[in-house]
Each structure stands twice: as C-alpha cells, then as structure tokens.
Enzyme design. Structure first.
Site, PDB file in Angstrom:
ATOM      1  N   ASP A   1      33.448  51.217 -24.566  1.00  0.00           N
ATOM      2  CA  ASP A   1      33.550  49.757 -24.553  1.00  0.00           C
ATOM      3  C   ASP A   1      33.108  49.285 -23.168  1.00  0.00           C
ATOM      4  O   ASP A   1      33.850  49.440 -22.189  1.00  0.00           O
ATOM      5  CB  ASP A   1      34.989  49.314 -24.814  1.00  0.00           C
ATOM      6  CG  ASP A   1      35.473  49.617 -26.226  1.00  0.00           C
ATOM      7  OD1 ASP A   1      34.996  50.610 -26.821  1.00  0.00           O
ATOM      8  OD2 ASP A   1      36.341  48.880 -26.728  1.00  0.00           O
TER       9      ASP A   1
ATOM     10  N   LYS B   1      34.371  43.566 -32.743  1.00  0.00           N
ATOM     11  CA  LYS B   1      35.721  43.935 -32.332  1.00  0.00           C
ATOM     12  C   LYS B   1      36.394  42.730 -31.681  1.00  0.00           C
ATOM     13  O   LYS B   1      35.891  42.179 -30.703  1.00  0.00           O
ATOM     14  CB  LYS B   1      35.699  45.111 -31.354  1.00  0.00           C
ATOM     15  CG  LYS B   1      37.101  45.534 -30.884  1.00  0.00           C
ATOM     16  CD  LYS B   1      37.047  46.772 -30.014  1.00  0.00           C
ATOM     17  CE  LYS B   1      38.416  47.079 -29.404  1.00  0.00           C
ATOM     18  NZ  LYS B   1      38.384  48.278 -28.537  1.00  0.00           N
TER      19      LYS B   1
ATOM     20  N   LYS C   1      32.038  42.876 -28.805  1.00  0.00           N
ATOM     21  CA  LYS C   1      33.499  42.789 -28.639  1.00  0.00           C
ATOM     22  C   LYS C   1      33.829  41.532 -27.851  1.00  0.00           C
ATOM     23  O   LYS C   1      33.162  41.206 -26.868  1.00  0.00           O
ATOM     24  CB  LYS C   1      33.993  44.041 -27.926  1.00  0.00           C
ATOM     25  CG  LYS C   1      35.479  44.041 -27.580  1.00  0.00           C
ATOM     26  CD  LYS C   1      35.862  45.348 -26.908  1.00  0.00           C
ATOM     27  CE  LYS C   1      37.276  45.308 -26.350  1.00  0.00           C
ATOM     28  NZ  LYS C   1      37.654  46.569 -25.671  1.00  0.00           N
TER      29      LYS C   1
END
Length: 225
Positions: free
Chosen positions: A93, A189, A159
């Site tokens: 991430d 996400k 995300k």
C-alpha cells in the site's frame, strides 16, 4: 447489517495496525485476532512484515510504502517496497506525493507509482491517494485523474486514505467516484475512519472491494452470520 454476512465482510478486510508505538507483542495479538476473524490480509509497518508473515503463513501480509506522508523520493519508495516483499509481504500500500498531485505534476506521480510497480512486480499494489485531501483542496476532477494515472502505472487498487491525514479518511463520495473511474478494472480500498458495521456496509455499497480496518472485531460484530 444489510445483506452482508460477517464472513463475507471479513474476507474483504485488511486487519491493520500502523501506529508508530506498536510493539512486537501488539503484532502478535493482531495476527492472532486476524486469523481468528478470518480476514483477507494483515497490514503492518515494514519492520513487522517478517514477523507477521512467520506467524500467519496462510494469510496475506500487506505493508506500507512512503507512509504516511508520501514525501519520499520515488527510489526510496521502490526500495521500501522491494524490501517488504523480500520480508514476506504479498501486498503493498503506497502513498502518493499528494502535493505533487495538487500541483498538477501528474507525470511525476505516475512515475513514482510505476517505480514501485517495477520494484515489486508480483505484489498486489494499492495506491493511497488521500481522497479527502484531494476533494477538499482541489475537487473531483483531480481525484479522477489520480485514479486514472494509478491505473496507467500498473496499480491493482486505488485506496482512499492513510487514516493519518487531518482532512479525514474514507467517504462514500470518494469511494463512489473512485469505483466509477476504475469501473471494475482495479479494486477500491476504503480505509480511514471506518468504525462500525454501518460504516463498512456503506463503503461496500459505494463500491469498495476491500476495507482497511483497525477495529475489525467491533465492525464485524455488527454483521449477521
């Protein structure tokens, strides 16, 4: 809560602990809880990847890159990703340089995402765009553009948030826009500020395919079996 079962939601959760004061004992407890709850992944800081991977070999381990500010040179982000994968991370991430995006330097943002993608070609790559900051400081067109360049650079997910930015975390507005932009080609996400089953269901309804949660047990408790 809604039409989601507890198991269905758990299978979309990255059970997360990224507090700077986290200890090895905290990670042990996190992993034990993650396995018990049946989550998809465990997200930890880079220094804890090897430990988490050893403790939970059958659960995906995610780690963060350029966290939480994104103000790291692209080569550093790339090396951080490579080291995390070497230690056992299956998912990365990464935080973009939000300031570069706000300044219109989208080619630079695309290049740093591509550098991380090249450094960790086998990992699932999630690109953290700090959607709340972008929406507050620029607006929807820039959020769309950032999602598009993330896709162009080889991301697997976009995300919403680190959860550490003062502008806030995930919102249904951001998730809906991000999901519409990537249109199923990438995952979405939602992360940051999701503290209840109602919050989680709203994000899933808005188009999130993964949830980043630190209070996973409490969230899942609100869903039926």
């Amino acid at each position: 809560m809604g039409s989601y079962t507890r198991a269905e939601v758990a299978a979309r959760v990255d059970h997360t602990l990224l507090k700077p004061e986290a200890t090895e004992a905290d990670i042990g407890a996190l992993v034990t809880e993650a396995v018990e709850l049946g989550v998809f992944a465990i997200c930890v800081s880079p220094t804890f990847v090897a430990s988490a991977a050893m403790r939970a070999p059958d659960t995906a381990i995610a780690s963060v890159v350029g966290f939480p500010s994104g103000k790291h040179a692209a080569v550093i982000k790339a090396q951080e990703a490579a080291l995390a994968v070497e230690a056992g991370a299956r998912e990365i991430d990464m935080v973009i340089d939000v300031g570069s995006a706000l300044a219109g330097e989208l080619a630079a943002v695309c290049a740093e995402i591509a550098a991380v993608r090249d450094a960790a070609p086998a990992a699932v790559l999630k690109v953290i765009v700090e959607s709340a900051a972008i929406l507050d400081l620029s607006g929807e067109p820039l959020l769309v553009d950032v999602c598009r360049i993330a896709e162009d650079a080889g991301a697997d997910f976009v995300k919403t948030s680190t959860g550490f930015h003062p502008s806030g975390g995930a919102s249904t507005r951001a998730v809906e826009l991000m999901a519409a932009t990537v249109d199923g080609r990438l995952g979405v996400k939602a992360s940051g500020g999701i503290r209840s089953a109602a919050d989680a269901a709203a994000m899933l309804d808005a188009g999130a395919t993964r949830l980043g949660l630190s209070g996973t047990r409490a969230v899942l408790a609100g869903f039926g079996d």
